[in-house]
Design an enzyme around this catalytic site. Structure first.
Site, mmCIF file in Angstrom:
data_model
loop_
_atom_site.group_PDB
_atom_site.id
_atom_site.type_symbol
_atom_site.label_atom_id
_atom_site.label_comp_id
_atom_site.label_asym_id
_atom_site.label_seq_id
_atom_site.Cartn_x
_atom_site.Cartn_y
_atom_site.Cartn_z
ATOM 1 N N ASN A 62 6.812 61.928 92.668
ATOM 2 C CA ASN A 62 7.322 63.415 93.017
ATOM 3 C C ASN A 62 8.346 63.760 94.058
ATOM 4 O O ASN A 62 8.554 63.027 94.625
ATOM 5 C CB ASN A 62 6.379 64.602 92.736
ATOM 6 C CG ASN A 62 5.706 64.346 94.380
ATOM 7 O OD1 ASN A 62 5.395 62.708 94.550
ATOM 8 N ND2 ASN A 62 4.714 64.983 95.066
ATOM 9 N N GLU A 64 9.889 67.099 95.474
ATOM 10 C CA GLU A 64 9.541 68.870 95.301
ATOM 11 C C GLU A 64 11.184 69.840 95.377
ATOM 12 O O GLU A 64 12.504 68.949 96.009
ATOM 13 C CB GLU A 64 8.662 68.838 96.374
ATOM 14 C CG GLU A 64 7.535 68.333 96.194
ATOM 15 C CD GLU A 64 6.168 68.886 96.797
ATOM 16 O OE1 GLU A 64 7.092 68.865 97.553
ATOM 17 O OE2 GLU A 64 5.211 68.509 96.935
ATOM 18 N N CYS A 73 6.990 66.057 88.762
ATOM 19 C CA CYS A 73 5.924 65.399 89.162
ATOM 20 C C CYS A 73 6.254 64.053 88.755
ATOM 21 O O CYS A 73 7.602 63.576 88.396
ATOM 22 C CB CYS A 73 5.310 65.633 88.297
ATOM 23 S SG CYS A 73 3.516 66.962 88.032
ATOM 24 N N GLU A 75 5.196 61.017 86.996
ATOM 25 C CA GLU A 75 4.707 60.526 85.657
ATOM 26 C C GLU A 75 6.755 60.919 85.032
ATOM 27 O O GLU A 75 6.154 60.330 84.133
ATOM 28 C CB GLU A 75 3.862 61.019 85.440
ATOM 29 C CG GLU A 75 2.427 60.464 86.174
ATOM 30 C CD GLU A 75 2.071 61.332 86.539
ATOM 31 O OE1 GLU A 75 2.657 62.181 87.901
ATOM 32 O OE2 GLU A 75 1.313 62.294 87.528
ATOM 33 N N CYS A 115 2.243 66.446 82.336
ATOM 34 C CA CYS A 115 2.703 65.299 82.241
ATOM 35 C C CYS A 115 2.121 64.359 81.052
ATOM 36 O O CYS A 115 2.452 63.382 80.031
ATOM 37 C CB CYS A 115 2.494 64.653 83.589
ATOM 38 S SG CYS A 115 4.542 64.797 84.624
HETATM 39 N N1 THU Z 1 1.972 65.925 91.226
HETATM 40 C C1 THU Z 1 2.533 64.763 90.822
HETATM 41 O O1 THU Z 1 3.583 64.261 90.852
HETATM 42 N N2 THU Z 1 2.108 64.006 89.827
HETATM 43 C C2 THU Z 1 0.347 64.774 89.412
HETATM 44 O O2 THU Z 1 -0.034 64.015 88.439
HETATM 45 C C3 THU Z 1 -0.031 65.943 89.406
HETATM 46 C C4 THU Z 1 0.878 66.272 91.150
HETATM 47 C C5 THU Z 1 2.605 66.588 92.368
HETATM 48 C C6 THU Z 1 3.660 68.115 92.345
HETATM 49 C C7 THU Z 1 4.249 68.536 93.098
HETATM 50 O O3 THU Z 1 5.396 67.152 94.018
HETATM 51 C C8 THU Z 1 3.179 67.262 94.694
HETATM 52 O O4 THU Z 1 2.135 67.004 93.173
HETATM 53 C C9 THU Z 1 1.275 68.673 94.625
HETATM 54 O O5 THU Z 1 1.004 69.179 92.627
#
Ligand code: THU
Length: 161
Positions: A62, A64, A73, A75, A115
């Site tokens: 992920n 941000e 995310c 995935e 995702c």
């Molecule tokens: N996040 C993911 O990368 N994958 C997931 O399946 C759930 C959430 C990330 C998004 C964000 O950067 C952080 O986790 C908190 O939501």
């Protein structure tokens, strides 16, 4: 009137030593990917590793942003990178895991709806189920036969004109 029941099946490995070694290797790639997350705001680090039909593994984490919705995310970063790199190669499996630096994650991480939708697109594109392996930092590991098991009655290109 009638009721339709939708069923999803999850194979649960209660102990990590029950997990087949090829799946353990893909999970290890996802764990490594999670350490490369840019999770400055949530501090929740997610890693995904996709095994392609050609044997290549493509990972994502992920990423941000100060403008929160601009982040993406793990995935989707992995799926888009995999498709961009090998556009004609189906995805065989995806392993997903996460690191919660505040409290050890003892349940398998669960991918968000967006995702699931994105992964389903590639499942449908190639007409081949993508196995999904979900893990926390400890505890059981879940193994699903396909993304469709995570997203029943899915919207897809089939609805479009
Ligand atoms: N996040 C993911 O990368 N994958 C997931 O399946 C759930 C959430 C990330 C998004 C964000 O950067 C952080 O986790 C908190 O939501």
């Amino acid at each position: 009137m009638k009721t339709i029941s939708l069923e999803s099946r999850i194979l649960v490995y209660e102990n990590r030593d029950e997990v087949p070694s090829d799946i353990q290797m893909l999970l290890a790639e996802a764990e490594q990917a999670a350490t490369r997350a840019y999770a400055r705001y949530s501090h929740f680090q997610v890693g995904a590793a996709i095994l392609m039909n050609n044997g290549q593994v493509v990972t994502g984490s992920n990423q941000e942003n100060a403008v929160y919705p601009c982040g993406l995310c793990a995935e989707r970063n992995a799926a888009f990178a995999a498709s961009a790199r090998f556009p004609e190669v189906p995805f065989s499996r995806i392993a997903i895991t996460a690191i919660n630096p505040v409290e050890t994650l003892k349940v398998p991480v669960s991918p968000c709806g967006s995702c699931r939708q994105v992964l389903f697109e590639y499942e449908q594109k190639f007409g081949q189920p993508i196995e999904v392996i979900l893990s926390g930092q400890e505890g059981p590991i879940y193994h699903l036969r396909s993304v469709a098991d995570l997203l029943p009655y899915t919207f897809s290109a089939d609805f479009l004109p």
